[in-house]
Design an enzyme around this catalytic site. Structure first.
Site, PDB file in Angstrom:
ATOM      1  N   LYS A 173       0.230   5.178   8.406  1.00  0.00           N
ATOM      2  CA  LYS A 173       0.887   5.443   7.109  1.00  0.00           C
ATOM      3  C   LYS A 173      -0.160   5.601   6.012  1.00  0.00           C
ATOM      4  O   LYS A 173      -0.148   6.566   5.239  1.00  0.00           O
ATOM      5  CB  LYS A 173       1.824   4.288   6.739  1.00  0.00           C
ATOM      6  CG  LYS A 173       2.352   4.366   5.306  1.00  0.00           C
ATOM      7  CD  LYS A 173       2.925   3.039   4.783  1.00  0.00           C
ATOM      8  CE  LYS A 173       1.853   2.018   4.452  1.00  0.00           C
ATOM      9  NZ  LYS A 173       2.331   0.878   3.625  1.00  0.00           N
TER      10      LYS A 173
ATOM     11  N   THR B  86       0.875  -1.176   0.000  1.00  0.00           N
ATOM     12  CA  THR B  86       0.000   0.000   0.000  1.00  0.00           C
ATOM     13  C   THR B  86       0.905   1.218   0.000  1.00  0.00           C
ATOM     14  O   THR B  86       1.684   1.431   0.922  1.00  0.00           O
ATOM     15  CB  THR B  86      -0.916   0.003   1.229  1.00  0.00           C
ATOM     16  OG1 THR B  86      -1.790  -1.110   1.138  1.00  0.00           O
ATOM     17  CG2 THR B  86      -1.752   1.276   1.288  1.00  0.00           C
TER      18      THR B  86
ATOM     19  N   LYS C 196      -7.323   1.400  -2.863  1.00  0.00           N
ATOM     20  CA  LYS C 196      -6.956   1.002  -1.500  1.00  0.00           C
ATOM     21  C   LYS C 196      -7.165   2.157  -0.534  1.00  0.00           C
ATOM     22  O   LYS C 196      -7.582   1.969   0.614  1.00  0.00           O
ATOM     23  CB  LYS C 196      -5.501   0.523  -1.473  1.00  0.00           C
ATOM     24  CG  LYS C 196      -4.965   0.107  -0.080  1.00  0.00           C
ATOM     25  CD  LYS C 196      -5.649  -1.153   0.465  1.00  0.00           C
ATOM     26  CE  LYS C 196      -5.258  -1.458   1.903  1.00  0.00           C
ATOM     27  NZ  LYS C 196      -3.985  -2.159   2.050  1.00  0.00           N
TER      28      LYS C 196
END
Lengths: 292, 292
Positions: free
Chosen positions: A244, A101, A176
Protein backbone atom coordinates in the site's frame (compact mmCIF):
# COMPACT_ATOMS: atom_id res chain seq x y z
CA UNK A 1 -7.48 22.79 26.66
CA UNK A 2 -3.75 22.19 26.19
CA UNK A 3 -3.53 21.48 29.91
CA UNK A 4 -1.59 18.23 30.31
CA UNK A 5 -4.03 16.67 32.68
CA UNK A 6 -7.22 14.89 31.81
CA UNK A 7 -7.62 15.83 28.18
CA UNK A 8 -10.53 14.21 26.36
CA UNK A 9 -8.72 12.20 23.68
CA UNK A 10 -10.43 10.22 20.95
CA UNK A 11 -8.74 7.26 19.28
CA UNK A 12 -10.13 5.56 16.18
CA UNK A 13 -8.47 2.35 14.97
CA UNK A 14 -7.23 -0.15 17.51
CA UNK A 15 -5.07 -2.53 15.52
CA UNK A 16 -1.67 -3.73 16.80
CA UNK A 17 -0.21 -0.22 16.50
CA UNK A 18 -3.29 1.73 17.60
CA UNK A 19 -3.91 -0.34 20.73
CA UNK A 20 -0.37 0.24 22.03
CA UNK A 21 -0.42 3.93 21.18
CA UNK A 22 -3.83 4.50 22.77
CA UNK A 23 -2.79 2.69 25.95
CA UNK A 24 0.03 5.23 26.48
CA UNK A 25 -2.51 8.06 26.33
CA UNK A 26 -4.64 6.33 28.94
CA UNK A 27 -1.59 5.77 31.16
CA UNK A 28 -0.76 9.44 30.64
CA UNK A 29 -3.82 10.32 32.70
CA UNK A 30 -6.19 11.30 29.91
CA UNK A 31 -9.76 10.28 29.25
CA UNK A 32 -9.75 8.00 26.22
CA UNK A 33 -12.71 7.70 23.85
CA UNK A 34 -12.40 4.80 21.45
CA UNK A 35 -13.93 3.24 18.37
CA UNK A 36 -12.79 0.33 16.26
CA UNK A 37 -14.52 -1.50 13.41
CA UNK A 38 -14.31 -4.75 15.31
CA UNK A 39 -15.33 -4.24 18.92
CA UNK A 40 -13.30 -7.00 20.66
CA UNK A 41 -10.02 -5.19 19.92
CA UNK A 42 -11.23 -2.42 22.26
CA UNK A 43 -12.01 -4.77 25.16
CA UNK A 44 -8.70 -4.48 26.96
CA UNK A 45 -8.64 -0.68 26.75
CA UNK A 46 -12.27 -0.45 27.87
CA UNK A 47 -11.44 -2.69 30.82
CA UNK A 48 -8.66 -0.21 31.67
CA UNK A 49 -11.13 2.69 31.62
CA UNK A 50 -11.49 3.78 27.99
CA UNK A 51 -14.97 4.89 26.89
CA UNK A 52 -16.46 2.97 23.96
CA UNK A 53 -18.41 4.84 21.24
CA UNK A 54 -20.46 3.51 18.33
CA UNK A 55 -18.76 5.47 15.54
CA UNK A 56 -15.80 7.74 14.72
CA UNK A 57 -18.21 10.69 14.72
CA UNK A 58 -19.33 9.90 18.26
CA UNK A 59 -15.71 9.66 19.37
CA UNK A 60 -15.06 13.07 17.79
CA UNK A 61 -18.08 14.65 19.47
CA UNK A 62 -16.62 13.67 22.87
CA UNK A 63 -12.99 14.73 22.27
CA UNK A 64 -10.65 17.73 22.23
CA UNK A 65 -8.07 15.75 20.25
CA UNK A 66 -9.06 13.03 17.79
CA UNK A 67 -6.36 10.55 16.77
CA UNK A 68 -6.80 7.93 14.05
CA UNK A 69 -4.71 4.91 13.10
CA UNK A 70 -6.61 2.94 10.48
CA UNK A 71 -5.74 0.85 7.43
CA UNK A 72 -5.97 2.44 4.03
CA UNK A 73 -6.46 5.95 2.59
CA UNK A 74 -10.05 4.97 1.74
CA UNK A 75 -10.64 4.29 5.45
CA UNK A 76 -9.11 7.64 6.36
CA UNK A 77 -11.31 9.39 3.82
CA UNK A 78 -14.43 7.70 5.13
CA UNK A 79 -13.90 8.37 8.82
CA UNK A 80 -12.89 12.03 8.33
CA UNK A 81 -14.87 13.22 5.31
CA UNK A 82 -17.82 10.79 5.32
CA UNK A 83 -21.34 11.71 6.43
CA UNK A 84 -21.47 11.78 10.23
CA UNK A 85 -17.69 11.46 10.26
CA UNK A 86 -15.02 13.12 12.36
CA UNK A 87 -14.99 16.52 10.66
CA UNK A 88 -18.78 16.82 10.66
CA UNK A 89 -18.99 15.81 14.31
CA UNK A 90 -15.91 17.31 15.97
CA UNK A 91 -16.14 20.04 18.62
CA UNK A 92 -15.11 23.55 17.54
CA UNK A 93 -11.36 24.02 18.03
CA UNK A 94 -10.62 20.29 18.13
CA UNK A 95 -7.28 19.03 16.85
CA UNK A 96 -7.50 16.08 14.44
CA UNK A 97 -4.42 13.89 14.08
CA UNK A 98 -4.32 11.15 11.46
CA UNK A 99 -1.40 8.83 12.19
CA UNK A 100 -2.26 6.32 9.46
CA UNK A 101 0.25 6.12 6.59
CA UNK A 102 -1.91 7.64 3.90
CA UNK A 103 -1.88 9.90 0.87
CA UNK A 104 -0.33 13.40 1.18
CA UNK A 105 -3.11 14.80 -1.01
CA UNK A 106 -5.81 13.38 1.22
CA UNK A 107 -4.02 14.90 4.23
CA UNK A 108 -4.21 18.32 2.54
CA UNK A 109 -7.91 17.83 1.74
CA UNK A 110 -8.65 16.93 5.34
CA UNK A 111 -6.73 19.99 6.56
CA UNK A 112 -8.78 22.24 4.27
CA UNK A 113 -12.12 20.65 5.24
CA UNK A 114 -11.16 20.85 8.91
CA UNK A 115 -10.29 24.55 8.65
CA UNK A 116 -13.66 25.26 7.03
CA UNK A 117 -15.31 23.99 10.20
CA UNK A 118 -12.94 25.77 12.62
CA UNK A 119 -10.89 22.65 13.34
CA UNK A 120 -7.19 21.99 12.79
CA UNK A 121 -5.73 18.82 11.30
CA UNK A 122 -2.28 17.24 11.44
CA UNK A 123 -0.96 14.31 9.44
CA UNK A 124 1.41 12.37 11.68
CA UNK A 125 2.39 8.94 10.36
CA UNK A 126 4.88 6.91 12.34
CA UNK A 127 7.84 4.60 11.92
CA UNK A 128 9.11 2.07 14.42
CA UNK A 129 6.64 -0.78 14.09
CA UNK A 130 4.89 -2.72 16.81
CA UNK A 131 7.91 -2.57 19.11
CA UNK A 132 8.22 1.21 18.75
CA UNK A 133 4.51 1.58 19.47
CA UNK A 134 4.69 -0.66 22.53
CA UNK A 135 7.75 1.11 23.93
CA UNK A 136 6.49 4.62 23.02
CA UNK A 137 9.60 5.10 20.90
CA UNK A 138 7.98 5.85 17.57
CA UNK A 139 9.38 8.32 15.10
CA UNK A 140 6.44 10.65 14.36
CA UNK A 141 6.61 12.71 11.15
CA UNK A 142 4.22 15.61 11.34
CA UNK A 143 2.65 17.85 8.72
CA UNK A 144 0.48 20.83 9.61
CA UNK A 145 0.53 24.28 11.19
CA UNK A 146 2.94 24.99 14.01
CA UNK A 147 0.39 26.08 16.65
CA UNK A 148 -1.56 22.84 16.19
CA UNK A 149 1.71 20.86 16.33
CA UNK A 150 2.64 22.51 19.61
CA UNK A 151 -0.79 21.87 21.03
CA UNK A 152 -0.54 18.19 20.10
CA UNK A 153 3.07 17.72 21.19
CA UNK A 154 2.41 16.66 24.80
CA UNK A 155 0.14 13.87 23.54
CA UNK A 156 2.52 12.84 20.74
CA UNK A 157 5.34 12.66 23.28
CA UNK A 158 3.41 9.97 25.15
CA UNK A 159 3.66 7.78 22.02
CA UNK A 160 6.94 8.70 20.35
CA UNK A 161 10.60 9.49 20.91
CA UNK A 162 11.50 11.38 17.74
CA UNK A 163 8.79 13.89 16.83
CA UNK A 164 9.56 16.31 14.00
CA UNK A 165 7.35 18.93 12.32
CA UNK A 166 8.24 18.54 8.64
CA UNK A 167 6.15 21.36 7.17
CA UNK A 168 2.56 22.15 6.24
CA UNK A 169 -0.32 19.70 5.72
CA UNK A 170 0.78 16.56 3.84
CA UNK A 171 4.45 16.92 4.86
CA UNK A 172 4.21 14.18 7.44
CA UNK A 173 2.90 11.78 4.79
CA UNK A 174 5.55 12.86 2.28
CA UNK A 175 8.26 12.22 4.88
CA UNK A 176 6.86 8.78 5.60
CA UNK A 177 6.99 8.10 1.87
CA UNK A 178 10.72 9.01 1.92
CA UNK A 179 11.17 6.53 4.76
CA UNK A 180 9.41 3.74 2.87
CA UNK A 181 11.24 4.50 -0.39
CA UNK A 182 14.61 4.18 1.36
CA UNK A 183 13.55 0.94 3.06
CA UNK A 184 12.23 -0.63 -0.16
CA UNK A 185 15.58 -0.56 -1.96
CA UNK A 186 17.57 -1.27 1.18
CA UNK A 187 15.55 -4.49 1.53
CA UNK A 188 16.41 -5.37 -2.07
CA UNK A 189 20.08 -4.99 -1.19
CA UNK A 190 19.80 -7.10 1.94
CA UNK A 191 17.98 -9.89 0.11
CA UNK A 192 20.23 -9.88 -2.96
CA UNK A 193 23.39 -9.81 -0.84
CA UNK A 194 22.25 -12.69 1.36
CA UNK A 195 20.95 -14.66 -1.64
CA UNK A 196 24.39 -14.34 -3.25
CA UNK A 197 26.05 -15.40 0.01
CA UNK A 198 23.96 -18.56 0.23
CA UNK A 199 24.24 -19.45 -3.46
CA UNK A 200 28.01 -19.03 -3.50
CA UNK A 201 28.37 -21.48 -0.62
CA UNK A 202 29.38 -18.97 2.04
CA UNK A 203 28.05 -19.13 5.59
CA UNK A 204 25.73 -16.08 5.60
CA UNK A 205 26.07 -15.53 9.35
CA UNK A 206 29.84 -15.34 8.98
CA UNK A 207 29.32 -12.97 6.05
CA UNK A 208 27.27 -10.72 8.34
CA UNK A 209 30.27 -10.61 10.72
CA UNK A 210 32.26 -9.05 7.91
CA UNK A 211 29.68 -6.76 6.32
CA UNK A 212 27.29 -5.95 9.18
CA UNK A 213 29.29 -3.11 10.66
CA UNK A 214 30.79 -1.30 7.67
CA UNK A 215 29.63 0.60 4.61
CA UNK A 216 26.93 -2.01 3.86
CA UNK A 217 25.40 -1.85 7.32
CA UNK A 218 21.82 -0.85 7.90
CA UNK A 219 18.99 -1.40 10.32
CA UNK A 220 17.47 -3.72 7.71
CA UNK A 221 20.64 -5.80 7.27
CA UNK A 222 21.29 -6.24 10.96
CA UNK A 223 17.69 -6.83 12.02
CA UNK A 224 15.68 -8.27 9.13
CA UNK A 225 18.78 -9.91 7.59
CA UNK A 226 19.22 -11.95 10.75
CA UNK A 227 15.54 -12.99 10.68
CA UNK A 228 15.94 -14.12 7.05
CA UNK A 229 18.86 -16.36 8.01
CA UNK A 230 16.71 -17.91 10.74
CA UNK A 231 13.87 -18.48 8.23
CA UNK A 232 11.76 -16.22 10.43
CA UNK A 233 9.23 -14.51 8.18
CA UNK A 234 6.79 -13.51 10.93
CA UNK A 235 5.45 -10.00 10.46
CA UNK A 236 7.01 -7.02 12.16
CA UNK A 237 5.44 -5.11 9.30
CA UNK A 238 3.00 -6.79 6.88
CA UNK A 239 3.90 -7.04 3.21
CA UNK A 240 0.35 -5.95 2.29
CA UNK A 241 0.78 -2.68 4.18
CA UNK A 242 4.17 -2.07 2.61
CA UNK A 243 2.63 -2.63 -0.83
CA UNK A 244 0.00 0.00 0.00
CA UNK A 245 2.70 2.49 1.05
CA UNK A 246 4.81 1.89 -2.06
CA UNK A 247 1.70 2.36 -4.19
CA UNK A 248 1.07 5.79 -2.64
CA UNK A 249 4.73 6.76 -3.09
CA UNK A 250 4.78 5.64 -6.72
CA UNK A 251 1.64 7.51 -7.58
CA UNK A 252 2.93 10.67 -5.85
CA UNK A 253 6.26 10.31 -7.69
CA UNK A 254 4.44 9.92 -10.99
CA UNK A 255 2.45 13.08 -10.25
CA UNK A 256 5.78 14.88 -9.61
CA UNK A 257 7.25 13.36 -12.80
CA UNK A 258 9.96 11.68 -10.73
CA UNK A 259 11.18 8.31 -12.01
CA UNK A 260 11.97 5.88 -9.16
CA UNK A 261 12.96 2.65 -10.91
CA UNK A 262 14.22 0.84 -7.83
CA UNK A 263 11.02 1.57 -5.90
CA UNK A 264 9.04 0.34 -8.91
CA UNK A 265 11.09 -2.87 -8.92
CA UNK A 266 10.58 -3.43 -5.19
CA UNK A 267 6.86 -2.80 -5.53
CA UNK A 268 6.63 -5.32 -8.38
CA UNK A 269 8.52 -8.00 -6.44
CA UNK A 270 6.44 -7.47 -3.31
CA UNK A 271 3.24 -7.66 -5.35
CA UNK A 272 4.42 -11.02 -6.71
CA UNK A 273 4.73 -12.20 -3.11
CA UNK A 274 1.18 -11.05 -2.38
CA UNK A 275 0.01 -13.02 -5.42
CA UNK A 276 1.81 -16.06 -4.00
CA UNK A 277 -0.04 -15.75 -0.69
CA UNK A 278 2.59 -13.99 1.44
CA UNK A 279 0.64 -10.76 2.09
CA UNK A 280 0.59 -11.34 5.85
CA UNK A 281 4.30 -12.23 6.08
CA UNK A 282 6.84 -9.68 7.28
CA UNK A 283 8.65 -7.52 4.72
CA UNK A 284 11.78 -9.68 5.08
CA UNK A 285 9.91 -12.39 3.14
CA UNK A 286 11.09 -10.50 0.04
CA UNK A 287 13.92 -13.01 0.30
CA UNK A 288 11.57 -15.74 -0.98
CA UNK A 289 11.83 -14.15 -4.42
CA UNK A 290 15.50 -15.13 -4.51
CA UNK A 291 15.20 -18.73 -3.48
CA UNK A 292 15.10 -21.47 -6.07
CA UNK B 1 59.09 -17.04 9.89
CA UNK B 2 55.82 -16.21 11.68
CA UNK B 3 57.91 -14.30 14.22
CA UNK B 4 56.28 -10.89 14.71
CA UNK B 5 59.47 -8.90 14.35
CA UNK B 6 61.18 -7.86 11.16
CA UNK B 7 59.33 -9.92 8.60
CA UNK B 8 60.25 -9.29 4.97
CA UNK B 9 56.94 -8.04 3.55
CA UNK B 10 56.34 -7.20 -0.08
CA UNK B 11 53.66 -4.75 -1.17
CA UNK B 12 52.59 -4.26 -4.78
CA UNK B 13 50.21 -1.42 -5.62
CA UNK B 14 50.56 1.88 -3.80
CA UNK B 15 47.37 3.75 -4.64
CA UNK B 16 45.42 5.66 -1.98
CA UNK B 17 44.49 2.44 -0.18
CA UNK B 18 47.77 0.58 -0.71
CA UNK B 19 49.98 3.43 0.52
CA UNK B 20 48.12 3.72 3.83
CA UNK B 21 48.05 -0.03 4.33
CA UNK B 22 51.75 -0.48 3.53
CA UNK B 23 52.71 2.33 5.90
CA UNK B 24 51.15 0.43 8.82
CA UNK B 25 53.34 -2.58 8.01
CA UNK B 26 56.43 -0.38 8.02
CA UNK B 27 55.40 1.21 11.33
CA UNK B 28 54.83 -2.33 12.64
CA UNK B 29 58.59 -2.86 12.48
CA UNK B 30 58.81 -4.95 9.30
CA UNK B 31 61.03 -4.59 6.26
CA UNK B 32 58.85 -3.38 3.40
CA UNK B 33 59.62 -4.21 -0.24
CA UNK B 34 57.55 -2.18 -2.68
CA UNK B 35 56.64 -1.83 -6.32
CA UNK B 36 54.11 0.39 -8.04
CA UNK B 37 53.47 1.03 -11.73
CA UNK B 38 54.12 4.71 -11.24
CA UNK B 39 57.24 5.23 -9.14
CA UNK B 40 56.41 8.61 -7.49
CA UNK B 41 53.64 7.06 -5.42
CA UNK B 42 56.35 5.04 -3.63
CA UNK B 43 58.51 8.07 -2.77
CA UNK B 44 57.11 8.75 0.67
CA UNK B 45 57.34 5.09 1.75
CA UNK B 46 60.89 4.79 0.37
CA UNK B 47 61.83 7.94 2.29
CA UNK B 48 60.51 6.18 5.40
CA UNK B 49 62.71 3.15 4.74
CA UNK B 50 60.84 0.94 2.25
CA UNK B 51 62.97 -0.85 -0.37
CA UNK B 52 62.06 -0.15 -4.00
CA UNK B 53 62.09 -2.98 -6.55
CA UNK B 54 61.70 -2.86 -10.32
CA UNK B 55 58.85 -5.40 -10.67
CA UNK B 56 56.29 -7.44 -8.71
CA UNK B 57 58.52 -10.50 -9.30
CA UNK B 58 61.52 -8.79 -7.68
CA UNK B 59 59.37 -7.80 -4.71
CA UNK B 60 58.26 -11.42 -4.38
CA UNK B 61 61.82 -12.74 -4.55
CA UNK B 62 62.70 -10.59 -1.52
CA UNK B 63 59.66 -11.35 0.65
CA UNK B 64 58.16 -13.92 3.02
CA UNK B 65 54.70 -12.38 2.60
CA UNK B 66 53.61 -10.69 -0.62
CA UNK B 67 50.61 -8.35 -0.45
CA UNK B 68 48.95 -6.79 -3.49
CA UNK B 69 46.40 -3.99 -3.81
CA UNK B 70 46.01 -3.17 -7.50
CA UNK B 71 43.18 -2.04 -9.78
CA UNK B 72 41.41 -4.65 -11.88
CA UNK B 73 41.29 -8.45 -12.11
CA UNK B 74 43.42 -8.19 -15.27
CA UNK B 75 46.12 -6.47 -13.19
CA UNK B 76 45.88 -9.18 -10.53
CA UNK B 77 46.18 -11.87 -13.18
CA UNK B 78 49.22 -10.23 -14.72
CA UNK B 79 51.20 -9.66 -11.53
CA UNK B 80 50.50 -13.14 -10.12
CA UNK B 81 50.29 -15.43 -13.13
CA UNK B 82 52.31 -13.48 -15.72
CA UNK B 83 55.82 -14.38 -16.81
CA UNK B 84 58.33 -13.30 -14.18
CA UNK B 85 55.38 -12.56 -11.91
CA UNK B 86 54.82 -13.17 -8.23
CA UNK B 87 54.12 -16.91 -8.37
CA UNK B 88 57.10 -17.63 -10.62
CA UNK B 89 59.42 -15.56 -8.45
CA UNK B 90 58.26 -16.10 -4.89
CA UNK B 91 60.38 -17.87 -2.28
CA UNK B 92 59.29 -21.39 -1.31
CA UNK B 93 56.77 -21.24 1.53
CA UNK B 94 55.86 -17.62 0.92
CA UNK B 95 52.31 -16.43 1.69
CA UNK B 96 50.65 -14.44 -1.10
CA UNK B 97 47.79 -12.13 -0.12
CA UNK B 98 45.75 -10.35 -2.79
CA UNK B 99 43.71 -7.58 -1.18
CA UNK B 100 42.38 -6.18 -4.46
CA UNK B 101 38.62 -6.58 -5.01
CA UNK B 102 38.76 -9.12 -7.81
CA UNK B 103 37.11 -12.19 -9.23
CA UNK B 104 36.50 -15.21 -6.96
CA UNK B 105 37.42 -17.53 -9.84
CA UNK B 106 40.74 -15.82 -10.36
CA UNK B 107 41.43 -16.10 -6.61
CA UNK B 108 40.89 -19.87 -6.88
CA UNK B 109 43.19 -20.10 -9.91
CA UNK B 110 45.91 -18.21 -8.07
CA UNK B 111 45.54 -20.49 -5.04
CA UNK B 112 45.95 -23.58 -7.26
CA UNK B 113 48.95 -22.16 -9.13
CA UNK B 114 50.55 -21.09 -5.86
CA UNK B 115 50.11 -24.55 -4.34
CA UNK B 116 51.79 -26.12 -7.39
CA UNK B 117 54.89 -24.13 -6.52
CA UNK B 118 54.78 -24.78 -2.77
CA UNK B 119 53.31 -21.38 -1.95
CA UNK B 120 50.04 -20.48 -0.23
CA UNK B 121 47.63 -17.79 -1.37
CA UNK B 122 44.86 -15.86 0.38
CA UNK B 123 42.26 -13.56 -1.15
CA UNK B 124 41.62 -10.76 1.33
CA UNK B 125 39.65 -7.82 -0.09
CA UNK B 126 38.73 -5.00 2.24
CA UNK B 127 35.93 -2.62 3.05
CA UNK B 128 36.23 0.69 4.86
CA UNK B 129 37.62 2.99 2.18
CA UNK B 130 40.47 5.48 2.43
CA UNK B 131 39.57 6.41 6.01
CA UNK B 132 39.52 2.77 7.12
CA UNK B 133 42.89 2.20 5.45
CA UNK B 134 44.42 5.30 7.06
CA UNK B 135 43.13 4.41 10.51
CA UNK B 136 43.91 0.69 10.19
CA UNK B 137 40.22 -0.08 10.76
CA UNK B 138 39.49 -2.01 7.58
CA UNK B 139 37.13 -4.94 7.46
CA UNK B 140 39.20 -7.72 5.84
CA UNK B 141 37.30 -10.64 4.28
CA UNK B 142 39.60 -13.60 3.85
CA UNK B 143 39.41 -16.71 1.69
CA UNK B 144 41.98 -19.51 1.92
CA UNK B 145 43.31 -22.25 4.15
CA UNK B 146 43.28 -21.75 7.90
CA UNK B 147 47.03 -22.26 8.55
CA UNK B 148 47.90 -19.58 5.99
CA UNK B 149 45.24 -17.29 7.49
CA UNK B 150 46.76 -17.72 10.94
CA UNK B 151 50.24 -17.06 9.63
CA UNK B 152 49.05 -13.86 7.96
CA UNK B 153 46.88 -12.65 10.84
CA UNK B 154 49.54 -10.60 12.68
CA UNK B 155 50.20 -8.61 9.50
CA UNK B 156 46.48 -8.25 8.66
CA UNK B 157 45.87 -6.96 12.17
CA UNK B 158 48.22 -4.07 11.47
CA UNK B 159 45.83 -2.95 8.69
CA UNK B 160 42.36 -3.96 9.82
CA UNK B 161 39.98 -4.09 12.75
CA UNK B 162 37.51 -6.76 11.64
CA UNK B 163 39.30 -9.72 10.08
CA UNK B 164 37.22 -12.80 9.30
CA UNK B 165 38.16 -16.06 7.54
CA UNK B 166 35.14 -16.74 5.34
CA UNK B 167 36.13 -20.09 3.85
CA UNK B 168 38.42 -21.57 1.20
CA UNK B 169 40.05 -19.74 -1.73
CA UNK B 170 37.67 -17.23 -3.36
CA UNK B 171 35.52 -16.83 -0.24
CA UNK B 172 37.01 -13.46 0.59
CA UNK B 173 36.09 -12.18 -2.87
CA UNK B 174 32.61 -13.69 -2.68
CA UNK B 175 32.07 -11.95 0.67
CA UNK B 176 33.22 -8.65 -0.77
CA UNK B 177 30.69 -9.16 -3.57
CA UNK B 178 27.95 -9.57 -0.92
CA UNK B 179 29.10 -6.30 0.61
CA UNK B 180 28.97 -4.46 -2.72
CA UNK B 181 25.61 -6.00 -3.68
CA UNK B 182 24.05 -4.76 -0.42
CA UNK B 183 25.57 -1.30 -0.89
CA UNK B 184 24.39 -0.98 -4.52
CA UNK B 185 20.69 -1.23 -3.69
CA UNK B 186 21.03 0.65 -0.42
CA UNK B 187 22.44 3.57 -2.46
CA UNK B 188 19.42 3.35 -4.77
CA UNK B 189 17.17 3.69 -1.73
CA UNK B 190 19.11 6.65 -0.33
CA UNK B 191 19.05 8.49 -3.65
CA UNK B 192 15.40 7.76 -4.44
CA UNK B 193 14.27 8.72 -0.93
CA UNK B 194 16.20 12.02 -0.99
CA UNK B 195 15.11 12.78 -4.54
CA UNK B 196 11.48 12.35 -3.46
CA UNK B 197 12.11 14.57 -0.42
CA UNK B 198 13.50 17.39 -2.56
CA UNK B 199 10.89 17.09 -5.30
CA UNK B 200 7.98 17.10 -2.87
CA UNK B 201 9.21 20.35 -1.33
CA UNK B 202 10.37 18.95 1.99
CA UNK B 203 13.60 20.07 3.65
CA UNK B 204 15.76 16.94 3.17
CA UNK B 205 17.90 17.64 6.24
CA UNK B 206 14.77 17.78 8.39
CA UNK B 207 13.62 14.56 6.71
CA UNK B 208 16.92 12.92 7.77
CA UNK B 209 16.09 13.91 11.37
CA UNK B 210 12.96 11.79 11.09
CA UNK B 211 14.23 8.83 9.06
CA UNK B 212 17.97 8.70 9.86
CA UNK B 213 17.68 6.72 13.06
CA UNK B 214 14.87 4.24 12.43
CA UNK B 215 14.06 1.35 10.12
CA UNK B 216 15.38 3.27 7.08
CA UNK B 217 18.74 4.03 8.66
CA UNK B 218 21.99 2.86 7.15
CA UNK B 219 25.64 3.83 6.95
CA UNK B 220 24.91 5.01 3.41
CA UNK B 221 21.95 7.20 4.40
CA UNK B 222 23.69 8.84 7.32
CA UNK B 223 27.05 9.33 5.64
CA UNK B 224 26.64 9.53 1.86
CA UNK B 225 23.11 10.95 2.18
CA UNK B 226 24.49 13.92 4.07
CA UNK B 227 27.17 14.46 1.40
CA UNK B 228 24.47 14.42 -1.30
CA UNK B 229 22.54 17.17 0.49
CA UNK B 230 25.73 19.27 0.60
CA UNK B 231 26.30 18.69 -3.13
CA UNK B 232 29.56 16.99 -2.16
CA UNK B 233 30.33 14.37 -4.80
CA UNK B 234 34.05 14.02 -4.02
CA UNK B 235 35.21 10.42 -4.09
CA UNK B 236 35.39 8.33 -0.95
CA UNK B 237 35.05 5.45 -3.40
CA UNK B 238 35.24 5.97 -7.18
CA UNK B 239 32.21 5.16 -9.33
CA UNK B 240 34.51 3.42 -11.84
CA UNK B 241 35.74 0.99 -9.19
CA UNK B 242 32.20 0.31 -8.01
CA UNK B 243 31.15 -0.41 -11.61
CA UNK B 244 34.01 -2.93 -11.82
CA UNK B 245 32.87 -4.62 -8.60
CA UNK B 246 29.23 -4.80 -9.70
CA UNK B 247 30.35 -6.28 -13.02
CA UNK B 248 32.19 -9.09 -11.23
CA UNK B 249 29.19 -9.72 -8.96
CA UNK B 250 26.76 -9.81 -11.88
CA UNK B 251 28.86 -12.22 -13.86
CA UNK B 252 29.31 -14.50 -10.82
CA UNK B 253 25.55 -14.34 -10.18
CA UNK B 254 24.83 -15.23 -13.79
CA UNK B 255 27.18 -18.20 -13.51
CA UNK B 256 25.23 -19.31 -10.41
CA UNK B 257 21.92 -18.70 -12.25
CA UNK B 258 20.94 -16.17 -9.60
CA UNK B 259 18.81 -13.26 -10.81
CA UNK B 260 19.71 -10.00 -9.05
CA UNK B 261 17.48 -7.39 -10.72
CA UNK B 262 18.22 -4.58 -8.30
CA UNK B 263 21.99 -5.01 -8.68
CA UNK B 264 21.50 -5.03 -12.44
CA UNK B 265 19.54 -1.77 -12.19
CA UNK B 266 22.21 -0.12 -10.02
CA UNK B 267 24.94 -1.26 -12.40
CA UNK B 268 23.06 0.19 -15.36
CA UNK B 269 22.48 3.55 -13.65
CA UNK B 270 26.12 3.78 -12.54
CA UNK B 271 27.30 2.97 -16.06
CA UNK B 272 25.15 5.84 -17.34
CA UNK B 273 27.03 8.12 -14.95
CA UNK B 274 30.37 6.85 -16.27
CA UNK B 275 29.16 7.62 -19.80
CA UNK B 276 28.30 11.13 -18.61
CA UNK B 277 31.82 11.68 -17.30
CA UNK B 278 31.32 10.99 -13.60
CA UNK B 279 33.60 7.93 -13.33
CA UNK B 280 35.91 9.66 -10.83
CA UNK B 281 33.09 11.00 -8.65
CA UNK B 282 32.16 9.27 -5.40
CA UNK B 283 29.42 6.64 -5.43
CA UNK B 284 26.97 9.15 -3.88
CA UNK B 285 26.90 10.86 -7.31
CA UNK B 286 24.27 8.24 -8.19
CA UNK B 287 21.95 11.02 -7.03
CA UNK B 288 22.66 12.91 -10.27
CA UNK B 289 20.48 10.35 -12.06
CA UNK B 290 17.48 11.67 -10.16
CA UNK B 291 17.91 15.36 -10.74
CA UNK B 292 16.04 17.15 -13.49
Amino acid sequence: MTNDKNIQVGFVGLGIMGRSMASHLLKGGHTLHVFNRSRPKADELVAQGAVWHGSPGEVAAASEFVISMVGYPTDVEEIYLGKGGIIESARPGAVLIDMTTSSPDLAKQIAVSAAQRGLVALDAPVSGGDVGAREAKLSIMVGGEKPAFEKALPLLKLMGANIVLQGGPGSGQHTKMCNQIVIASTMLGVCEGLAYAKRSGLDPETVLQSIGSGAASSFALNNLGLRILKNDFAPGFFIEHFVKDMGIALSEAERMKLDLPSLALASKLYQQLVAQGFARNGTQALFKNYEP
